[in-house]
Structures are given as structure tokens and as C-alpha cells.
Design a protein around this motif. Structure first.
Motif, PDB file in Angstrom:
ATOM      1  N   UNK A 164     -37.620  28.716  58.688  1.00 39.83           N
ATOM      2  CA  UNK A 164     -36.284  29.195  59.091  1.00 39.83           C
ATOM      3  C   UNK A 164     -35.290  29.186  57.931  1.00 39.83           C
ATOM      4  N   UNK A 165     -35.795  28.880  56.734  1.00 40.04           N
ATOM      5  CA  UNK A 165     -34.892  28.725  55.585  1.00 40.04           C
ATOM      6  C   UNK A 165     -34.405  30.079  55.056  1.00 40.04           C
ATOM      7  N   UNK A 166     -35.236  31.120  55.249  1.00 30.63           N
ATOM      8  CA  UNK A 166     -34.885  32.448  54.747  1.00 30.63           C
ATOM      9  C   UNK A 166     -34.337  33.296  55.902  1.00 30.63           C
ATOM     10  N   UNK A 167     -33.045  33.642  55.822  1.00 33.04           N
ATOM     11  CA  UNK A 167     -32.420  34.395  56.914  1.00 33.04           C
ATOM     12  C   UNK A 167     -33.035  35.775  57.096  1.00 33.04           C
ATOM     13  N   UNK A 168     -33.600  36.317  56.008  1.00 39.09           N
ATOM     14  CA  UNK A 168     -34.205  37.649  56.091  1.00 39.09           C
ATOM     15  C   UNK A 168     -35.641  37.600  56.602  1.00 39.09           C
ATOM     16  N   UNK A 169     -36.188  36.403  56.700  1.00 41.76           N
ATOM     17  CA  UNK A 169     -37.536  36.264  57.239  1.00 41.76           C
ATOM     18  C   UNK A 169     -37.550  35.074  58.198  1.00 41.76           C
ATOM     19  N   UNK A 170     -36.755  35.229  59.232  1.00 47.45           N
ATOM     20  CA  UNK A 170     -36.509  34.114  60.167  1.00 47.45           C
ATOM     21  C   UNK A 170     -37.481  34.211  61.340  1.00 47.45           C
ATOM     22  N   UNK A 171     -38.659  33.628  61.152  1.00 47.96           N
ATOM     23  CA  UNK A 171     -39.679  33.687  62.207  1.00 47.96           C
ATOM     24  C   UNK A 171     -40.240  32.293  62.508  1.00 47.96           C
ATOM     25  N   UNK A 172     -39.444  31.439  63.136  1.00 48.76           N
ATOM     26  CA  UNK A 172     -39.971  30.110  63.480  1.00 48.76           C
ATOM     27  C   UNK A 172     -41.149  30.235  64.439  1.00 48.76           C
ATOM     28  N   UNK A 173     -42.177  29.435  64.200  1.00 48.59           N
ATOM     29  CA  UNK A 173     -43.364  29.487  65.047  1.00 48.59           C
ATOM     30  C   UNK A 173     -43.208  28.532  66.230  1.00 48.59           C
ATOM     31  N   UNK A 174     -43.274  29.051  67.464  1.00 44.77           N
ATOM     32  CA  UNK A 174     -43.197  28.155  68.633  1.00 44.77           C
ATOM     33  C   UNK A 174     -44.294  27.098  68.606  1.00 44.77           C
ATOM     34  N   UNK A 175     -45.479  27.475  68.122  1.00 43.94           N
ATOM     35  CA  UNK A 175     -46.613  26.539  68.101  1.00 43.94           C
ATOM     36  C   UNK A 175     -46.377  25.389  67.121  1.00 43.94           C
ATOM     37  N   UNK A 176     -45.576  25.634  66.086  1.00 47.73           N
ATOM     38  CA  UNK A 176     -45.212  24.556  65.150  1.00 47.73           C
ATOM     39  C   UNK A 176     -44.063  23.747  65.747  1.00 47.73           C
ATOM     40  N   UNK A 177     -43.082  24.466  66.288  1.00 47.41           N
ATOM     41  CA  UNK A 177     -41.880  23.808  66.795  1.00 47.41           C
ATOM     42  C   UNK A 177     -42.183  22.765  67.870  1.00 47.41           C
ATOM     43  N   UNK A 178     -43.171  23.051  68.736  1.00 47.47           N
ATOM     44  CA  UNK A 178     -43.451  22.099  69.818  1.00 47.47           C
ATOM     45  C   UNK A 178     -43.913  20.733  69.301  1.00 47.47           C
ATOM     46  N   UNK A 179     -44.342  20.696  68.045  1.00 46.28           N
ATOM     47  CA  UNK A 179     -44.796  19.405  67.493  1.00 46.28           C
ATOM     48  C   UNK A 179     -43.720  18.695  66.664  1.00 46.28           C
ATOM     49  N   UNK A 180     -42.476  19.173  66.738  1.00 45.53           N
ATOM     50  CA  UNK A 180     -41.413  18.511  65.979  1.00 45.53           C
ATOM     51  C   UNK A 180     -40.826  17.324  66.759  1.00 45.53           C
ATOM     52  N   UNK A 181     -41.685  16.596  67.402  1.00 48.85           N
ATOM     53  CA  UNK A 181     -41.368  15.322  68.053  1.00 48.85           C
ATOM     54  C   UNK A 181     -42.625  14.462  67.923  1.00 48.85           C
ATOM     55  N   UNK A 182     -42.463  13.248  67.421  1.00 49.17           N
ATOM     56  CA  UNK A 182     -43.650  12.422  67.170  1.00 49.17           C
ATOM     57  C   UNK A 182     -44.398  12.077  68.458  1.00 49.17           C
ATOM     58  N   UNK A 183     -43.633  11.919  69.561  1.00 44.69           N
ATOM     59  CA  UNK A 183     -44.301  11.454  70.777  1.00 44.69           C
ATOM     60  C   UNK A 183     -45.153  12.518  71.454  1.00 44.69           C
ATOM     61  N   UNK A 184     -45.185  13.728  70.903  1.00 44.22           N
ATOM     62  CA  UNK A 184     -46.071  14.753  71.459  1.00 44.22           C
ATOM     63  C   UNK A 184     -47.530  14.299  71.350  1.00 44.22           C
ATOM     64  N   UNK A 185     -47.848  13.531  70.312  1.00 40.15           N
ATOM     65  CA  UNK A 185     -49.246  13.099  70.156  1.00 40.15           C
ATOM     66  C   UNK A 185     -49.663  12.165  71.301  1.00 40.15           C
ATOM     67  N   UNK A 186     -48.693  11.458  71.898  1.00 41.25           N
ATOM     68  CA  UNK A 186     -49.012  10.641  73.083  1.00 41.25           C
ATOM     69  C   UNK A 186     -49.440  11.551  74.233  1.00 41.25           C
TER      70      UNK A 186
END
Lengths: 85, 207
Positions: B103-125
Motif C-alpha cells: 500500500x506504499x505506492x499510491x499508483x499501485x495500491x493493491x493490498x492483498x486481502x489474503x495477506x491482510x487477514x494475517x495482520x493479527x498475531x492471534x490468527x494463528x490460534x
């Protein structure tokens, strides 16, 4: 159209990390969700991003996705008619 | 003298592409590539769980370590008997950085939902719970280093209040290719098993 379908299958396998599935394993009319490839709701979001990033198609209405993402056939038909990239 | 009501029934570590159970090497992969190592472990142990390949590195590490500890437990239906108590130092920072890159490049702003869902440590639980049908207590602590005292206290509380019959405790740390999983199971004391004491926890962690 055939080239687009093969390209789509390859992209889906790569983007969705479908292990042990090859382009040849996916039939054009196989359901992508449910009993077909077994994709889930996060995969559906990834497909929306793929449509935008690679083909310049923005899907604003989630209901649209239900018919577009039925199969490779329906995806390819929609992309061919609406792509801007 | 304090009578120990609980014991450590098994423990394992995963680090530097080696899986050890009771300090014995049970699997060794090629050095230098965690993802390839994790895949090799999955294939070798004939695990049938395709969602594994969609997980981020932290969840893959927690999954492998938990498999090593739970593979001989029987789960024919959902259970609340095994609680999960995980901790690490870097939380989900490894995946947070990957999300940040997208998400750092405004001209190539394509955050991946599959990556985003793991931006919480407790997801591994959740990943471990779903795989083993655990409908149990769980918690994820972020501490600067492995805190045996914290784990000891929490385990004692869970078992003494009958929230579970066993607790799977783990230090599951992953950041930019460097990782360590240290896990152990605690339950009612059984003759011959290692007593659940602060000293024993710290001792097996150091091995």
C-alpha cells in the motif's frame, strides 16, 4: 478467448496459492466456489483485486461477483467484454 | 514441599529447518528457506489441509509445531479440553511489513486481502483451533522474550479453574526468515512426566 482462459487459470493458481492444482486440472465450467475449486470468501476478495490490478475492472457491487465468478468461462467472458488493460 | 498437580507431557521445537520432539530430531529440511521447509514437513507427514498453503509464515510455524504436539491426540469431535496459550515478541510484524509494501505506492495500491487477514498475531490460534476442532480458551501474549513465569501462571489458572484439561503452550516467533517455535503440553500430573514448574519450563526452553 482460449488464451485468456488459460492465463486466468494460471493467475488464479498463483494468486490463491492452490497447491497441487495445475492449469489442466481446471475445466472451463468447473464451479470456482463450493464443490469446485473450494475457494472461500477471502479468495473472492483476491479475485476482485486481480480483476482490478490485471484487467482494470473495478467491481463495486459484490452481487456482481456472484455471477462473474461462477467459473473460468464466466470470468473470461466478463473480462473480455469489460477490460481496460 | 509443594505438590505438583500438573506435568509437562511433551514438548517440541521448530527452528533452523529442524523439528525436534523431546529434544530428538524428528524432521530436518533443507537450510535457508522456511516456506520450502514447511511444505516439506507437510508433505512428509501426509497432512491433508490445503488451507495450510494460504497461511502466512507465522501461522505455518504455529501449525507445524502444533501438529508435532497434537498428532497423537484423538479428535473425533470438537473439544474444549485443550486450551491454547501462545506468545511471541514480534506479533504479526512480518506480515504487517508485507501488507505495508503493498500500500506504499499510491499508483499501485493493491493490498492483498489474503495477506491482510494475517495482520493479527492471534490468527494463528484460530488456524490451529480450526484444524483440530478446538472450541477452547485461547490467548496470545506479546512479550520481549519467552516468559516462562507468565506461561506458568496462566496455565495454572486455566487448569485450576477447569477451563480445559490440557494446555498447549507455545512461543511462536517469526520475523523476516528468522523463527523459533517452542511448544509444550501441560495436563494433570502423571507419574514419570516432567513436573510443571517454572524451572522446568525455562530449562526445556533453553535446551
Amino acid at each position: 478467448m482460449e488464451d485468456l482462459k488459460i492465463e486466468l487459470k494460471g493467475k488464479i493458481i498463483e494468486v490463491l496459492n492452490l497447491e497441487d492444482i495445475t492449469v489442466e486440472d481446471i475445466q472451463d465450467n468447473d464451479p470456482l466456489f463450493g464443490d469446485g475449486l473450494g475457494l472461500d470468501s477471502i479468495d473472492a476478495l483476491e479475485l476482485i483485486v486481480l480483476m482490478d490490478k490485471d484487467y482494470g475492472i473495478k467491481l463495486s457491487d459484490p452481487k456482481e461477483g456472484r455471477s462473474i465468478f461462477q467459473s473460468i468461462e464466466t470470468m473470461a467472458t466478463y473480462i473480455a467484454a469489460n477490460r481496460t488493460k | 514441599m509443594e505438590q505438583h498437580k500438573y506435568s509437562i507431557s511433551k514438548w517440541c521445537t521448530v527452528s533452523e529447518e529442524v523439528v525436534k520432539r523431546f529434544d530428538q530430531v524428528v524432521f530436518e529440511g533443507e537450510k535457508g528457506d522456511f516456506v520450502a521447509f514447511a511444505k516439506a514437513y507437510y508433505k512428509t507427514n501426509e497432512i491433508d489441509y490445503p488451507k495450510f498453503f494460504k497461511m502466512d509464515a507465522l501461522s505455518k510455524l504455529a501449525f507445524i509445531g502444533s501438529e508435532c504436539l497434537l498428532m497423537d491426540e484423538e479428535f473425533d469431535k470438537p473439544t474444549s479440553d485443550i486450551a491454547l496459550l501462545f506468545s511471541n515478541a514480534s506479533s504479526s510484524l512480518d506480515t504487517d511489513l508485507k501488507h505495508c509494501e503493498s500500500i506504499i505506492d499510491k499508483d499501485s495500491f493493491y493490498p492483498s486481502p489474503a495477506v491482510f487477514v494475517y495482520t493479527l498475531a492471534n490468527i494463528c490460534l484460530a488456524e490451529v483451533s480450526i484444524k483440530h476442532k478446538l472450541q477452547s480458551e485461547n490467548a496470545f501474549f506479546v512479550t520481549p522474550s519467552f516468559d516462562g513465569d507468565l506461561m506458568y501462571t496462566q496455565v495454572k489458572y486455566i487448569l485450576e479453574t477447569h477451563r480445559a484439561k490440557q494446555v498447549l503452550c507455545a512461543w511462536v516467533e517469526y520475523l523476516e526468515g528468522k523463527y523459533k517455535f517452542f511448544g509444550y503440553m501441560v495436563g494433570s500430573y502423571r507419574q514419570g512426566e516432567l513436573e510443571h514448574t517454572r524451572e522446568n519450563i525455562k530449562e526445556i526452553y533453553r535446551r
